[in-house]
Design a protein around this motif. Structure first.
Motif, PDB file in Angstrom:
ATOM      1  N   ALA A  23     -54.232  -9.618  32.321  1.00  0.00           N
ATOM      2  CA  ALA A  23     -53.445 -10.221  31.238  1.00  0.00           C
ATOM      3  C   ALA A  23     -54.356 -10.888  30.209  1.00  0.00           C
ATOM      4  O   ALA A  23     -54.072 -10.864  29.006  1.00  0.00           O
ATOM      5  N   HIS A  82     -55.616  -8.292  28.055  1.00  0.00           N
ATOM      6  CA  HIS A  82     -54.557  -7.891  27.125  1.00  0.00           C
ATOM      7  C   HIS A  82     -54.491  -8.835  25.920  1.00  0.00           C
ATOM      8  O   HIS A  82     -54.353  -8.395  24.773  1.00  0.00           O
ATOM      9  N   ASP A  83     -54.590 -10.121  26.190  1.00  0.00           N
ATOM     10  CA  ASP A  83     -54.551 -11.104  25.095  1.00  0.00           C
ATOM     11  C   ASP A  83     -55.717 -10.897  24.139  1.00  0.00           C
ATOM     12  O   ASP A  83     -55.559 -10.958  22.915  1.00  0.00           O
ATOM     13  N   LEU A 137     -57.360  -8.104  23.723  1.00  0.00           N
ATOM     14  CA  LEU A 137     -57.158  -6.811  23.057  1.00  0.00           C
ATOM     15  C   LEU A 137     -56.210  -6.959  21.877  1.00  0.00           C
ATOM     16  O   LEU A 137     -56.430  -6.369  20.813  1.00  0.00           O
ATOM     17  N   LYS A 138     -55.159  -7.747  22.056  1.00  0.00           N
ATOM     18  CA  LYS A 138     -54.220  -7.965  20.954  1.00  0.00           C
ATOM     19  C   LYS A 138     -54.924  -8.584  19.752  1.00  0.00           C
ATOM     20  O   LYS A 138     -54.719  -8.162  18.608  1.00  0.00           O
ATOM     21  N   ASP A 180     -47.292  -4.557  21.162  1.00  0.00           N
ATOM     22  CA  ASP A 180     -46.382  -4.933  22.248  1.00  0.00           C
ATOM     23  C   ASP A 180     -45.575  -3.736  22.747  1.00  0.00           C
ATOM     24  O   ASP A 180     -45.231  -3.657  23.931  1.00  0.00           O
ATOM     25  N   LEU A 211     -48.248  -1.855  25.018  1.00  0.00           N
ATOM     26  CA  LEU A 211     -48.985  -2.578  26.060  1.00  0.00           C
ATOM     27  C   LEU A 211     -48.044  -3.050  27.166  1.00  0.00           C
ATOM     28  O   LEU A 211     -47.255  -3.977  26.975  1.00  0.00           O
ATOM     29  N   ASP A 249     -54.204  -0.776  32.206  1.00  0.00           N
ATOM     30  CA  ASP A 249     -55.573  -1.248  32.429  1.00  0.00           C
ATOM     31  C   ASP A 249     -56.608  -0.325  31.786  1.00  0.00           C
ATOM     32  O   ASP A 249     -57.807  -0.597  31.870  1.00  0.00           O
ATOM     33  N   LEU A 268     -57.792   0.343  28.478  1.00  0.00           N
ATOM     34  CA  LEU A 268     -57.652  -0.234  27.141  1.00  0.00           C
ATOM     35  C   LEU A 268     -57.928   0.778  26.043  1.00  0.00           C
ATOM     36  O   LEU A 268     -57.370   0.669  24.945  1.00  0.00           O
ATOM     37  N   VAL A 278     -54.686   2.497  25.452  1.00  0.00           N
ATOM     38  CA  VAL A 278     -53.771   1.603  24.736  1.00  0.00           C
ATOM     39  C   VAL A 278     -54.073   1.633  23.242  1.00  0.00           C
ATOM     40  O   VAL A 278     -53.171   1.764  22.402  1.00  0.00           O
TER      41      VAL A 278
END
Length: 704
Positions: free
Chosen positions: A537, A540-541, A543-544, A558, A561, A566, A568, A571
């Motif tokens: 997670a 993910h943050d 990556l955003k 969003d 994702l 996993d 990336l 994604v």
């Protein structure tokens, strides 16, 4: 409207604190004035090594009257309650109150009060002592005779005088009197400590700034920086050289001088045998001087540029001579470090066990340093063990990552084993910022493969969003292993970033991993190395943030994702394809239809309706629903096949074929048919649309 001029003059303020302190002064003063009911047109802060200054223009001469209505008790309330209201409102008798009526509550008392405004001088004099006493210096000190008394003023360096003048352009300014620890605000300041120590009477900003300039003080820090940069470049050019620019050093030296004078010094050419990085850091760290080089050259010249604070009568010869002596002494030390790091350690016999553990060759200086790092049990972190133990972990991880990146496993292992060795060199001991750089140089000197030497330097990279990535697969593999070990280790001991605190730079490490995976096109399932879902997670943050900085919409990220994602790189590719699709006409129309379908489904599911998982072809009655069913069947297969081969653009193109049949369906078909079986079948058809688009993204998360 009047202007306010404030100067706090002290002994030399550390350069690193000046800019923030001036900003803090501006915020504290303007916030206090506004809170007291004053307004202003503009404010600007200035700073030099010996003063913080604030220029506030267009300040109100007095604060506005404040009208307030104080609601009291009912007119029928007990006398005790009425007397309490009168005291609170400051009224002498109930006759001074007004009676208001409420249809439900009846009559009650109200006091209409007016709090008169106050002169700005009075407000300034009231707020300034507290601001000065409680100023947020990172470090402060007490000084002078008053320092022995309880509650004595603490300031970064001894505070010497306060200037505070107030007045408009059409009138004579006046001093706003207040006192802090025996220092009384006035209208007198002083210029350059040596060139112009005489008192200067201050009125308003224009004459204050001009008189300081005459007294050899350049008030504006940005202008001091410009003077230094321009003169340094000019003197280098005049000598056939170019300045090695250093913004951090420029900021620092501009905070060391009030009247910058640029001079050039030299040192013996024999010192140029030392690596340029060591020369630059030695001269920068110890003498705050810039280095130069021949235009286009990679190595330095033996000329350096220094910034003095005085105009010397001899043209600066003695200043240059004195700085040259110190530079030579420091470079002699640096040369000593450089040469000692290439010699054998005196205790090689004690390093054999460590050498065997890591496959090291004790005939090589850098191998010796790695063996020493392990033998000394140098701690990496109290809960994560020694540096030697960490290198062993990174070796194991790098061996697995090499299978993913395609890097030469033997070269990767050699680079990992030597990557931390320069921590035991004297050059890095003196200049920690040379970690990796010195490792590469020492590796090259002992004949390591060029890719190994490069990877030793690059394993620290990238050190931020703008830093370069490692150069090849070997460097990328070692850097990934290093950063992933850091992240998984600190997650394991629950040392995660909180708020703005990130003492182990874990956000930077995660960003480095993300950049390498995406920019080097590496497919790495993070779950295989980062077992903690919370760490996924965290990735993910980061990556955003990374994708948004590249211009991706947050809702499209969003939509793609999922908590389980996993890979990336995939994604990012999905987001890229979705961005291109959703901005097309087909994408916009399909989005509208899909959202209508998902909203209908969501409403039904909220009621508890169980939507069938499959569509019955026999229950399709209308041409529009038959056509949609056929289109969904085809698009689902084509999109799924495209996703399987990671061709997300083709997956989007397959879904775009749904646009027309979806539009026609909602034009011709009533989903809530009277026949429950037909209605359930049509809901299942909507679910099929949601499932088909869901192979690429969750369209319900897309706005617009």
């Amino acid at each position: 409207m009047p202007d306010l001029l404030l100067e706090l003059r002290s002994e030399e303020i550390p350069a690193r604190m000046q800019r923030k302190a001036a900003g803090d002064l501006k915020k504290l003063v303007t916030d206090a004035l506004v809170e007291a009911g004053l307004t202003y047109e503009g404010a600007r802060e200035y700073w030099t090594p010996r003063r913080l200054m604030l220029d506030i223009r267009g300040l109100n001469a007095r604060s506005s009257d404040v009208r307030e209505d104080i609601k009291g008790p009912a007119t029928s309330a007990p006398e005790q309650a009425i007397q309490g209201f009168l005291r609170k409102a400051g009224l002498a008798s109930v006759a001074e109150a007004h009676v208001h009526s409420d249809p439900k509550k009846g009559d009650f008392y109200v006091a209409h009060t007016v709090k008169p405004g106050r002169p700005a001088d009075e407000i300034i004099a009231e707020v300034m002592p507290g601001i000065i006493r409680n100023f947020p210096w990172p470090k402060s000190m007490r000084s002078g005779a008053a320092s022995a008394k309880p509650g004595a003023l603490r300031w970064v360096r001894p505070l010497q005088s306060i200037v505070c003048t107030f007045g408009s352009e059409t009138e004579e300014t006046r001093v706003v009197p207040f006192e802090v620890d025996g220092l009384v605000a006035g209208n007198v300041t002083y210029g350059h400590r040596f060139h112009a120590p005489e008192a200067i009477t201050v009125r308003r900003f224009e004459d204050y700034s001009a008189n300081l300039e005459k007294a050899r003080v350049v008030l504006d820090a940005e202008r001091r920086k410009q003077i230094i940069a321009t003169d340094a470049n000019n003197i280098a050019f005049a000598n056939g050289l170019e300045l090695v620019e250093d913004e951090g050093l420029l900021e620092e030296v501009s905070g060391l001088v009030e009247w910058p004078q640029v001079l050039m010094g030299t040192f013996e050419e024999e010192f140029l045998a030392i690596p340029s990085e060591i020369i630059r850091l030695t001269i920068k760290t110890n003498q705050k001087c810039f280095v130069t080089r021949k235009p286009g050259a990679k190595t330095l010249s033996n000329h350096f540029i220094l910034i003095a604070n005085i105009e010397a009568k001899d043209g600066g010869k003695e200043i240059v001579h004195g700085n040259g002596k110190v530079v030579r002494a420091r470079l002699s030390d640096a040369k000593h470090f450089w040469q000692r790091d290439q010699r054998d350690l005196p205790d090689l016999d004690t390093l054999k066990a460590s050498a065997e553990k890591f496959g090291l060759d004790l005939a090589k200086p850098l191998d010796q340093r790695m063996a020493k790092l392990d033998a000394l049990n140098v701690t990496f972190h109290a809960k994560l063990g020694t540096q030697g133990a960490r290198v062993e972990r990174i070796r194991r991880l790098a061996a697995e990552l090499a299978k993913v990146t395609g890097a030469d496993a033997a070269l990767v292992d050699r680079a990992v084993v030597l990557a931390k060795a320069d921590l035991r060199t004297e050059a890095v001991g003196e200049f920690p910022e040379l970690q990796g750089i010195m490792g590469r140089k020492y590796a090259a000197l002992q004949g390591e493969d060029a890719a190994v030497a490069e990877a030793i330097e690059d394993h620290w990279k990238p050190n931020g969003p703008s830093d370069r990535l490692p150069g090849d697969k070997i460097g990328v593999t070692v850097a990934l292993a290093d950063k992933l070990d850091t992240l998984t280790g600190f997650w394991a001991i629950d040392e995660k970033p909180t708020g703005s605190k990130d003492p182990y730079a874990l956000r930077r490490a995660a960003l480095g991993v993300i950049r390498m995976l995406l920019e080097k096109n590496i497919r790495l399932p993070l779950a295989s190395v980062a077992k903690d879902a919370d760490l996924i997670a965290f990735f993910h943050d980061r990556l955003k943030v990374y994708l948004r900085d590249l211009g991706a919409r947050h809702d499209l990220i969003d939509a793609v994702l999922t908590p389980e994602a996993d890979d990336l790189l995939m994604v990012a590719r999905r987001v890229e394809a979705l961005t291109a699709f959703i901005t097309s006409e087909d994408g916009q129309n399909l989005l509208a239809g899909t959202k209508r379908a998902t909203q209908l489904l969501a409403a039904e599911e909220k009621k508890g309706t169980v939507v069938e998982g499959a569509v019955s072809a026999d229950l399709l009655k209308l041409d529009a629903e038959k056509a949609l069913y056929a289109a969904v069947e085809t698009a689902s297969k084509e999109a799924a096949a495209a996703v399987a081969r990671e061709d997300f653009r083709s997956a989007m193109e397959a879904l775009s074929a749904l646009r027309a049949p979806v539009d026609q369906f909602f034009t011709d078909v009533l989903v809530n048919d009277e026949d429950p079986a037909i209605r359930a079948n049509r809901l299942a058809l909507l679910a099929a649309i949601r499932a088909a688009t869901g192979t690429v993204a969750d369209f319900s998360r897309i706005t617009g």
